[in-house]
Scaffold this motif. Structure first.
Motif, PDB file in Angstrom:
ATOM      1  N   THR A  49       0.834  -1.204   0.000  1.00  0.00           N
ATOM      2  CA  THR A  49       0.000   0.000   0.000  1.00  0.00           C
ATOM      3  C   THR A  49       0.866   1.250   0.000  1.00  0.00           C
ATOM      4  O   THR A  49       0.587   2.208  -0.727  1.00  0.00           O
ATOM      5  CB  THR A  49      -0.961  -0.007   1.202  1.00  0.00           C
ATOM      6  N   GLU A  50       1.934   1.239   0.770  1.00  0.00           N
ATOM      7  CA  GLU A  50       2.830   2.396   0.791  1.00  0.00           C
ATOM      8  C   GLU A  50       3.464   2.625  -0.581  1.00  0.00           C
ATOM      9  O   GLU A  50       3.544   3.762  -1.062  1.00  0.00           O
ATOM     10  CB  GLU A  50       3.921   2.205   1.837  1.00  0.00           C
ATOM     11  N   THR A  53       0.751   4.063  -2.990  1.00  0.00           N
ATOM     12  CA  THR A  53       0.040   5.290  -2.604  1.00  0.00           C
ATOM     13  C   THR A  53       0.965   6.447  -2.261  1.00  0.00           C
ATOM     14  O   THR A  53       0.500   7.566  -2.054  1.00  0.00           O
ATOM     15  CB  THR A  53      -0.897   5.041  -1.403  1.00  0.00           C
ATOM     16  N   ASP A  54       2.253   6.202  -2.188  1.00  0.00           N
ATOM     17  CA  ASP A  54       3.183   7.247  -1.766  1.00  0.00           C
ATOM     18  C   ASP A  54       4.401   7.261  -2.682  1.00  0.00           C
ATOM     19  O   ASP A  54       5.541   7.197  -2.223  1.00  0.00           O
ATOM     20  CB  ASP A  54       3.589   7.015  -0.308  1.00  0.00           C
ATOM     21  N   TYR A 125      -3.337   7.854 -10.689  1.00  0.00           N
ATOM     22  CA  TYR A 125      -3.225   6.796  -9.680  1.00  0.00           C
ATOM     23  C   TYR A 125      -4.058   7.189  -8.465  1.00  0.00           C
ATOM     24  O   TYR A 125      -3.533   7.466  -7.392  1.00  0.00           O
ATOM     25  CB  TYR A 125      -1.759   6.550  -9.323  1.00  0.00           C
ATOM     26  N   ALA A 127      -8.137   6.707  -6.393  1.00  0.00           N
ATOM     27  CA  ALA A 127      -9.170   5.722  -6.068  1.00  0.00           C
ATOM     28  C   ALA A 127     -10.234   5.623  -7.168  1.00  0.00           C
ATOM     29  O   ALA A 127     -10.740   4.532  -7.440  1.00  0.00           O
ATOM     30  CB  ALA A 127      -9.819   6.078  -4.729  1.00  0.00           C
ATOM     31  N   ILE A 150      -6.743   0.021   1.160  1.00  0.00           N
ATOM     32  CA  ILE A 150      -5.931   0.489   0.029  1.00  0.00           C
ATOM     33  C   ILE A 150      -6.595   1.703  -0.614  1.00  0.00           C
ATOM     34  O   ILE A 150      -5.945   2.717  -0.872  1.00  0.00           O
ATOM     35  CB  ILE A 150      -5.720  -0.642  -1.001  1.00  0.00           C
ATOM     36  N   SER A 151      -7.892   1.617  -0.880  1.00  0.00           N
ATOM     37  CA  SER A 151      -8.622   2.722  -1.514  1.00  0.00           C
ATOM     38  C   SER A 151      -8.544   4.002  -0.697  1.00  0.00           C
ATOM     39  O   SER A 151      -8.405   5.093  -1.247  1.00  0.00           O
ATOM     40  CB  SER A 151     -10.094   2.357  -1.718  1.00  0.00           C
ATOM     41  N   ARG A 153      -6.207   5.004   1.201  1.00  0.00           N
ATOM     42  CA  ARG A 153      -4.868   5.610   1.142  1.00  0.00           C
ATOM     43  C   ARG A 153      -4.608   6.319  -0.181  1.00  0.00           C
ATOM     44  O   ARG A 153      -3.743   7.186  -0.276  1.00  0.00           O
ATOM     45  CB  ARG A 153      -3.797   4.544   1.367  1.00  0.00           C
ATOM     46  N   LEU A 154      -5.358   5.931  -1.231  1.00  0.00           N
ATOM     47  CA  LEU A 154      -5.230   6.616  -2.521  1.00  0.00           C
ATOM     48  C   LEU A 154      -5.995   7.931  -2.474  1.00  0.00           C
ATOM     49  O   LEU A 154      -7.035   8.019  -1.824  1.00  0.00           O
ATOM     50  CB  LEU A 154      -5.808   5.752  -3.651  1.00  0.00           C
TER      51      LEU A 154
END
Length: 188
Positions: A49-50, A53-54, A125, A127, A150-151, A153-154
């Motif tokens: 996820t990191e 999303t980052d 990139y 959600a 996950i969603s 974090r986006l």
């Protein structure tokens, strides 16, 4: 950045998991294969996820990758099969985005900056463009919880514009002169 990504724990997690990505003509896919046993699953999902999303685009790494990509593109144009695939897509989808090489155009790649990549990442990139599929030894409830995490974090973002429908293909034959010991055929 979390301490996970900068610690030896990230290295240990990475050794036990399989991360993958793939770029196609109209999408990018990220995947994770992990054991579902705890704490391995949580650590793998945190790192996965990191990563998605980052994203960061350091200039030195981008320049290194740019040089590698441009060299690979040049080499690909010297291999009959790879060059034939490129010409096939260009001729099949003339004037359509699908006719463009997946890796891009060398002139554009030479001009890209980290800010360009960051802007693209922040626009697409998100959600609103994400499709999350989870298959494996998890309950439906667990899968929904993971997908939601996950969603969340986006960035929310705006759904990307649909790729225009390609025009009908006109049947034909294209013969391309190419000095090689092999002949490559593509039909579609």
């Amino acid at each position: 950045r979390s301490t996970l990504s900068s610690s030896s724990a990230a290295s240990d997690v990475y050794k036990r998991q399989v991360f993958d990505s793939n770029v196609n003509r109209d999408m990018t896919r990220f995947s994770l294969r992990s054991l579902t046993r705890e704490p391995l699953l949580t650590a793998a999902l945190d790192l996965f996820t990191e990563v998605i999303t980052d994203a960061e685009f350091p200039a030195d790494i981008m320049q290194r990758d740019r040089v590698r990509l441009l060299q690979a593109m040049q080499q690909a144009d010297e291999v009959a099969g790879q060059y034939a695939r490129k010409v096939f897509w260009q001729r099949l989808y003339q004037g359509h985005p699908y006719g463009q090489d997946v890796v891009g155009d060398s002139e554009v790649i030479e001009q890209l900056t980290p800010m360009d990549l960051d802007a693209f990442y922040r626009q697409y990139y998100v959600a609103q463009n994400a499709q999350i599929s989870i298959v494996g030894d998890l309950s439906q409830s667990q899968a929904k919880t993971i997908a939601q995490a996950i969603s969340e974090r986006l960035a929310g973002g705006v759904k990307a514009t649909e790729v225009p429908k390609p025009e009908s293909v006109t049947p034909g034959l294209e013969v391309v002169e190419f000095t090689a010991n092999q002949t490559q055929y593509y039909a579609g």
